[in-house]
Every structure is written in structure tokens, then in C-alpha cells.
Design a protein around this motif. Structure first.
Motif, PDB file in Angstrom:
ATOM      1  N   GLY A   1      22.652 -22.725  -2.611  1.00 39.29           N
ATOM      2  CA  GLY A   1      21.770 -22.504  -1.472  1.00 39.29           C
ATOM      3  C   GLY A   1      21.665 -23.697  -0.551  1.00 39.29           C
ATOM      4  N   VAL A   2      21.024 -23.455   0.580  1.00 42.88           N
ATOM      5  CA  VAL A   2      20.741 -24.507   1.540  1.00 42.88           C
ATOM      6  C   VAL A   2      19.417 -24.178   2.215  1.00 42.88           C
ATOM      7  N   GLY A   3      18.665 -25.199   2.521  1.00 44.71           N
ATOM      8  CA  GLY A   3      17.385 -25.009   3.189  1.00 44.71           C
ATOM      9  C   GLY A   3      17.232 -25.969   4.354  1.00 44.71           C
ATOM     10  N   ALA A   4      16.314 -25.647   5.242  1.00 45.79           N
ATOM     11  CA  ALA A   4      16.028 -26.508   6.386  1.00 45.79           C
ATOM     12  C   ALA A   4      14.528 -26.473   6.657  1.00 45.79           C
ATOM     13  N   THR A   5      13.962 -27.631   6.962  1.00 48.77           N
ATOM     14  CA  THR A   5      12.525 -27.754   7.227  1.00 48.77           C
ATOM     15  C   THR A   5      12.294 -28.403   8.583  1.00 48.77           C
ATOM     16  N   TYR A   6      11.380 -27.796   9.340  1.00 51.21           N
ATOM     17  CA  TYR A   6      10.927 -28.377  10.603  1.00 51.21           C
ATOM     18  C   TYR A   6       9.466 -28.781  10.433  1.00 51.21           C
ATOM     19  N   LEU A   7       9.130 -30.026  10.767  1.00 53.68           N
ATOM     20  CA  LEU A   7       7.779 -30.545  10.589  1.00 53.68           C
ATOM     21  C   LEU A   7       7.235 -31.052  11.912  1.00 53.68           C
ATOM     22  N   ASP A   8       6.022 -30.606  12.248  1.00 52.57           N
ATOM     23  CA  ASP A   8       5.334 -31.075  13.442  1.00 52.57           C
ATOM     24  C   ASP A   8       3.932 -31.509  13.028  1.00 52.57           C
ATOM     25  N   ILE A   9       3.751 -32.793  12.773  1.00 54.08           N
ATOM     26  CA  ILE A   9       2.461 -33.280  12.274  1.00 54.08           C
ATOM     27  C   ILE A   9       1.362 -33.152  13.317  1.00 54.08           C
ATOM     28  N   PHE A  10       1.735 -33.013  14.590  1.00 49.27           N
ATOM     29  CA  PHE A  10       0.723 -32.888  15.649  1.00 49.27           C
ATOM     30  C   PHE A  10       0.401 -31.432  15.975  1.00 49.27           C
ATOM     31  N   THR A  11       1.082 -30.498  15.335  1.00 51.12           N
ATOM     32  CA  THR A  11       0.834 -29.056  15.494  1.00 51.12           C
ATOM     33  C   THR A  11       0.700 -28.674  16.977  1.00 51.12           C
ATOM     34  N   ASN A  12       1.732 -29.004  17.748  1.00 52.59           N
ATOM     35  CA  ASN A  12       1.683 -28.751  19.185  1.00 52.59           C
ATOM     36  C   ASN A  12       1.722 -27.263  19.524  1.00 52.59           C
ATOM     37  N   PHE A  13       2.448 -26.491  18.723  1.00 51.09           N
ATOM     38  CA  PHE A  13       2.572 -25.061  18.994  1.00 51.09           C
ATOM     39  C   PHE A  13       1.379 -24.336  18.384  1.00 51.09           C
ATOM     40  N   LYS A  14       0.671 -23.524  19.196  1.00 51.24           N
ATOM     41  CA  LYS A  14      -0.560 -22.888  18.743  1.00 51.24           C
ATOM     42  C   LYS A  14      -0.457 -21.360  18.830  1.00 51.24           C
ATOM     43  N   ILE A  15      -1.062 -20.687  17.822  1.00 45.98           N
ATOM     44  CA  ILE A  15      -1.203 -19.228  17.806  1.00 45.98           C
ATOM     45  C   ILE A  15      -2.615 -18.903  17.336  1.00 45.98           C
ATOM     46  N   PHE A  16      -3.415 -18.282  18.200  1.00 50.46           N
ATOM     47  CA  PHE A  16      -4.791 -17.904  17.859  1.00 50.46           C
ATOM     48  C   PHE A  16      -5.587 -19.081  17.289  1.00 50.46           C
ATOM     49  N   GLY A  17      -5.395 -20.251  17.861  1.00 54.38           N
ATOM     50  CA  GLY A  17      -6.141 -21.417  17.422  1.00 54.38           C
ATOM     51  C   GLY A  17      -5.519 -22.151  16.263  1.00 54.38           C
ATOM     52  N   PHE A  18      -4.484 -21.604  15.662  1.00 55.27           N
ATOM     53  CA  PHE A  18      -3.796 -22.264  14.562  1.00 55.27           C
ATOM     54  C   PHE A  18      -2.580 -23.007  15.095  1.00 55.27           C
ATOM     55  N   GLY A  19      -2.404 -24.238  14.640  1.00 52.95           N
ATOM     56  CA  GLY A  19      -1.248 -25.026  15.036  1.00 52.95           C
ATOM     57  C   GLY A  19      -0.153 -24.927  13.988  1.00 52.95           C
ATOM     58  N   LEU A  20       1.077 -24.772  14.420  1.00 54.50           N
ATOM     59  CA  LEU A  20       2.212 -24.670  13.508  1.00 54.50           C
ATOM     60  C   LEU A  20       2.551 -26.052  12.963  1.00 54.50           C
ATOM     61  N   LYS A  21       2.412 -26.212  11.652  1.00 54.75           N
ATOM     62  CA  LYS A  21       2.656 -27.514  11.023  1.00 54.75           C
ATOM     63  C   LYS A  21       4.100 -27.649  10.552  1.00 54.75           C
ATOM     64  N   ASN A  22       4.632 -26.620   9.896  1.00 57.56           N
ATOM     65  CA  ASN A  22       6.028 -26.707   9.482  1.00 57.56           C
ATOM     66  C   ASN A  22       6.637 -25.321   9.282  1.00 57.56           C
ATOM     67  N   ILE A  23       7.958 -25.269   9.365  1.00 55.80           N
ATOM     68  CA  ILE A  23       8.742 -24.065   9.094  1.00 55.80           C
ATOM     69  C   ILE A  23       9.776 -24.427   8.036  1.00 55.80           C
ATOM     70  N   ASP A  24       9.890 -23.570   7.037  1.00 57.66           N
ATOM     71  CA  ASP A  24      10.884 -23.795   5.989  1.00 57.66           C
ATOM     72  C   ASP A  24      11.739 -22.536   5.848  1.00 57.66           C
ATOM     73  N   LEU A  25      13.054 -22.691   5.901  1.00 54.53           N
ATOM     74  CA  LEU A  25      13.996 -21.575   5.788  1.00 54.53           C
ATOM     75  C   LEU A  25      14.987 -21.889   4.682  1.00 54.53           C
ATOM     76  N   ARG A  26      15.216 -20.887   3.801  1.00 54.81           N
ATOM     77  CA  ARG A  26      16.168 -21.077   2.700  1.00 54.81           C
ATOM     78  C   ARG A  26      17.080 -19.857   2.580  1.00 54.81           C
ATOM     79  N   TYR A  27      18.324 -20.138   2.202  1.00 53.65           N
ATOM     80  CA  TYR A  27      19.255 -19.070   1.844  1.00 53.65           C
ATOM     81  C   TYR A  27      19.894 -19.415   0.504  1.00 53.65           C
ATOM     82  N   ASN A  28      19.954 -18.428  -0.406  1.00 48.88           N
ATOM     83  CA  ASN A  28      20.577 -18.623  -1.704  1.00 48.88           C
ATOM     84  C   ASN A  28      21.501 -17.457  -2.024  1.00 48.88           C
TER      85      ASN A  28
END
Length: 489
Positions: free
Chosen positions: A441-468
Motif C-alpha cells: 500500500g501507499v498513503g498520503a497525508t495533507y496537514l493544515d495546522i491553521f485550518t484555513n479551509f472551513k465548512i460550517f464553522g469547522f476547519g479542515l486540519k488534515n486529509i489522509d488517503l490510503r490504498y492497499n
């Protein structure tokens, strides 16, 4: 006289100065105590704001050893699962976590609980269908259109944790419930965690109890036999349907006399888990863990068919396919079961393992995992896993991974039609067979400690994607894709 007055003034001034000094010292001491008290009472919250995780996974497999069809046949399955996990800080010390999930699957294997289809059918009781026109046919190599071809698993769990003022002691309690078409699970438990050595050493102890219940669904032919006895060929679903012997000749001799409906429908599980974690230095961390699990009750699966080598074979369908029944070229005949899977009513499992994480430099890390597993059903297994995170920059990390697994067969396992009717326990489920597997498998992580992207008041902190990609030595293979989105309020 003037000199005496000057002396008196000096004495008075000295007294005032002394009083002022004492007052200042008192106020300073009080303020220091208040400051100390304020510092002691101030503590950082365990969780500063509400967090939400959205997990999604897609799983697709294929294989040739369906347990529903007695150890051979299609294992095609697709599953799409979603979990939403919300962690809410109740105060500085306490966190409430709620996990809701739903998993929807379609399965060629479980669809063949009732493999018999016709040109015109209608739904019947217990997930079976009733023929209204043509005689039914079936095959273990294709999915049936029965009610069990698809289903949903719904789950809900809650966890409450409390941390001490020093943050060196944590206790938690949890409760969970899940349900699918033939199975309900209710669980509860709790644990404690103690940190030592400036939080470099951690010891945890957890326990859980699951009180589960089956709603047994049997293979169609056995369901009808249990309901009507020796007259099942004249009543119910199989009324008027031709049953063929191994020579393709009509017969009324099919009588699965060893089959009895189950008198146990409960499955209880009790587990105790221990872990020890140590930060050795800034580049090395390891943890050791072991679990002890005991299960009681109905540990077999009621709709897993069994075929014995020492009893005659009987079929429903088109006789021209009997001679190559075990080939995927068979598209028109299904063999009737001799019994269902039978396994002991207790099982004790004992896994023990170790994790080691090594920090090479700012760009590279290594995460390793090894586990040894043994149980009293005769299975011994080894699992080894490695991940190699590579930090591209402050926001992006990729990590290739590999997992190897190997086990020997259970005492109660034998392949299709290799058990004897004189045995007490038997299964042809290849999950209990001897096999090894590789998972790449392989995975990839995106991290935004400042949570710039917002949805309904929630800031996106990280995205993790994996394929196995998973490949087993018995012919099973699977593709697995997982997404994880973390939001912070």
C-alpha cells in the motif's frame, strides 16, 4: 526642645516606615501565594475544541472459496463504509466521543444462502423466496438474487474519558451497539492509563465485554427440511422441485439427518488488554501489548454449508452441470448441504506484539509492527508490518507500507467435501485454513495546522488517503481505499 521634637519626628517616621514595610511584605507575600495558586490551578484542556473525523472506505474482493457454499465458489464482495467520529470537550478534563457508522455491502457468497432462482419468484419468510413458475436453478459461482445478496451494518458507540489535573492518569468508559440482518452486538467496557517519568512511560489496562445474539438463518434446503421434515419435497419452497442424485436422476432420498437447528443463539466475548509504551529518546519509541480474549456461545456461522465425503450427493438445477460442479463453468446446478458448520462453543485467543517507531531525520521515519497470535483452536499466526513516512514539506507526507501475514490451519478445518459425517466439529471456512498473505500500500497525508479551509464553522486540519492491495495464497484478493478527513471547530 527643638532637638527633642526632631528626634520624635524621626522616631515616628521610622515607625511609619516599618509599618509600610511590613504592609508591603504582607501584600507581596499574599500576591505571591495568589500567583502560585493561580499557576497551580491553571491547566491546559485535554481537548481544546470539538473535533470531527469522517472516515470512508471502499473494499472489493474476489476469491474461489466461499464458506456459504462449503469451501468453494465465488467470494465476490463489495463494501462501502462510512464512520463519523465526533470528540467533544465537556470541560478541561473530560472528553465525550461519539462514533456512528454504516456499512453497506453486496456479496455473491452470502447471496447463496438461497442460491435458487427462477423466472418468477416472490419473497418468502426467513429471507427465502417462493417459486411461482419455473423450477429453481443455482450455482456457487454466481450471485443469487435472494434477500441476503446485500445488507447494511449500523453501529453506534460512545466513549467518555477523564484526565487528572496532572494529566498523568486517565480513565475511560465506553458502550457500543451494532446491528445487521442476522446479528446484534452490545458491548461495554473501560480502561485506565498511567503516565510516568515525565510522561515518557505509559501503561494502559483495558477490558471489554460484548453480549451478542444471532438470529440464525439457515441454507434454504436445510431451512425447509427443518420446517417440514421428510415431507419437505411436497411442501414449502421445494414443493414439486426435482432433486437429482450425482448421476442426474431424480431422487427422493435427500435427507440431511445430521442437521439440527441450533439451540444456542448467543455469543459473548470478554477481553483484557495491556500495553506498555516507552519514549527511549527523541528518535526512538516502542510499545509492547498483549490481549486475552475468551468467547462463549455460538461461534460458528449458521449459513455456512458443509459437505461430507461419506454421504451421497444431491443437487437442484440442470443435470448437465453436475459433472463439472466445482468449475466456474457450472452455471446451472447447486449441491444441497449435508449440514452446517459446527465449531466448539468456547475459544480463547492470545495475541502479543510490539511496535517500534524510529525517527531518522526531519524527512524520514520508520514505523514497524509485529504480532504473534495463538488460540485453542490450533491456529498460530505471525503478522509483520512496516511503514516508511516521507515528509515532503510541512503540509505533505507520503508513506509506502507493507504487511505480511501467515497462519496454520485450525484443527477443525478441511477443504470442500473432505470432512466425514462422524466428526463432531467441522468447517470449510478458509479464514481458518493455512495461508499467507501480502498487503502492499501507499498513503498520503495533507496537514493544515491553521485550518484555513472551513465548512460550517469547522476547519479542515488534515486529509489522509490510503490504498492497499491484499493478496492471499488461497486465491483471495482485494482492493482497499480509505479516506480520513479531520475537522476542528
Amino acid at each position: 526642645m527643638a532637638e527633642n521634637q526632631e528626634e520624635a519626628v524621626v522616631v515616628i517616621n521610622m515607625k511609619n516606615l516599618l509599618l509600610l514595610s511590613m504592609l508591603f511584605l504582607t501584600l507581596f507575600s499574599f500576591s505571591q501565594e495568589k500567583a502560585k495558586d493561580t499557576i497551580f490551578k491553571f491547566k491546559k484542556a485535554v481537548l481544546e475544541s470539538t473535533e470531527a473525523d469522517i472516515l470512508m472506505s471502499y473494499y472489493k474482493q474476489d476469491g474461489i472459496h466461499s464458506a456459504v457454499s462449503g469451501g468453494m465458489g465465488s467470494e465476490k464482495l463489495t463494501d462501502f463504509a462510512t464512520n463519523i467520529i465526533v470528540a467533544v470537550p465537556m470541560n478541561e478534563d473530560d472528553i465525550l466521543t461519539i462514533d456512528t457508522g454504516i456499512s453497506a455491502y453486496t456479496s455473491a457468497s452470502s447471496s447463496n444462502i438461497n442460491p435458487f432462482v427462477s423466472n418468477s419468484t416472490s419473497s418468502g419468510a426467513s429471507g427465502h423466496t417462493t417459486t411461482t413458475n419455473s423450477p429453481p436453478i443455482g450455482t456457487p459461482w454466481l450471485a443469487s438474487s435472494g434477500a441476503s445478496a446485500s445488507d447494511q451494518l449500523i453501529s453506534l458507540s460512545g466513549n467518555y474519558s477523564h484526565s487528572s489535573d496532572s494529566r498523568n492518569f486517565i480513565w475511560n468508559a465506553d458502550v457500543s451497539v451494532s446491528n445487521e440482518f442476522d446479528y446484534t452486538s452490545f458491548g461495554f467496557g473501560g480502561g485506565i492509563t498511567k503516565l510516568f517519568n515525565k510522561k515518557n512511560t505509559e501503561v494502559s489496562l483495558k477490558t471489554n465485554i460484548y453480549l451478542d445474539k444471532w438470529r440464525p438463518i439457515y441454507p434454504t434446503e436445510l431451512h425447509e427440511y427443518a420446517k417440514y421434515g421428510n415431507t419437505f419435497q411436497y411442501n414449502g419452497y421445494l414443493s414439486g422441485v426435482s432433486i437429482l442424485n450425482e448421476n442426474g436422476i431424480g431422487s427422493i432420498l435427500y435427507k440431511p439427518v445430521k442437521f439440527k437447528t441450533l439451540d444456542i443463539e448467543k455469543r459473548n466475548s470478554y477481553s483484557v488488554s495491556f500495553s506498555f509504551s516507552q519514549i527511549v529518546n527523541r528518535i526512538l519509541q516502542f510499545s509492547i501489548f498483549f490481549d486475552l480474549l475468551r468467547q462463549e456461545g455460538l461461534l460458528s456461522t449458521p449459513y455456512h454449508r458443509m459437505y461430507f465425503a461419506d454421504v451421497p450427493n444431491y443437487y437442484i438445477g440442470q443435470k448437465q452441470y453436475i459433472s463439472n460442479y466445482q468449475s466456474s463453468d457450472n452455471v446451472g446446478v447447486y449441491r444441497l448441504a449435508d449440514d452446517i458448520e459446527r465449531l466448539p462453543s468456547t475459544r480463547v485467543k492470545f495475541p502479543i506484539g510490539i511496535r517500534i517507531n524510529y525517527y531518522i531525520n526531519e524527512k524520514f521515519k520508520i514505523r514497524t509492527y509485529y504480532r504473534f497470535y495463538t488460540d485453542d483452536w490450533g491456529i498460530n499466526a505471525h503478522t509483520a508490518n512496516i511503514e516508511f513516512p516521507i515528509k515532503i514539506n510541512d503540509k505533505y507526507t507520503v508513506y509506502p507500507m507493507y504487511r505480511y501475514y501467515i497462519q496454520n490451519a485450525s484443527t477443525y478445518f478441511a477443504p470442500f467435501e473432505q470432512h466425514l459425517s462422524t466428526e463432531t466439529f467441522y468447517t470449510s471456512d478458509y479464514d481458518l485454513s493455512k495461508f499467507n498473505s501480502n498487503q502492499y500500500g501507499v498513503g498520503a497525508t495533507y496537514l493544515d495546522i491553521f485550518t484555513n479551509f472551513k465548512i460550517f464553522g469547522f476547519g479542515l486540519k488534515n486529509i489522509d488517503l490510503r490504498y492497499n492491495y491484499y493478496q492471499r495464497s488461497d486465491g483471495l484478493n482485494a482492493n482497499i481505499i480509505t479516506f480520513n478527513f479531520k475537522f476542528v471547530l
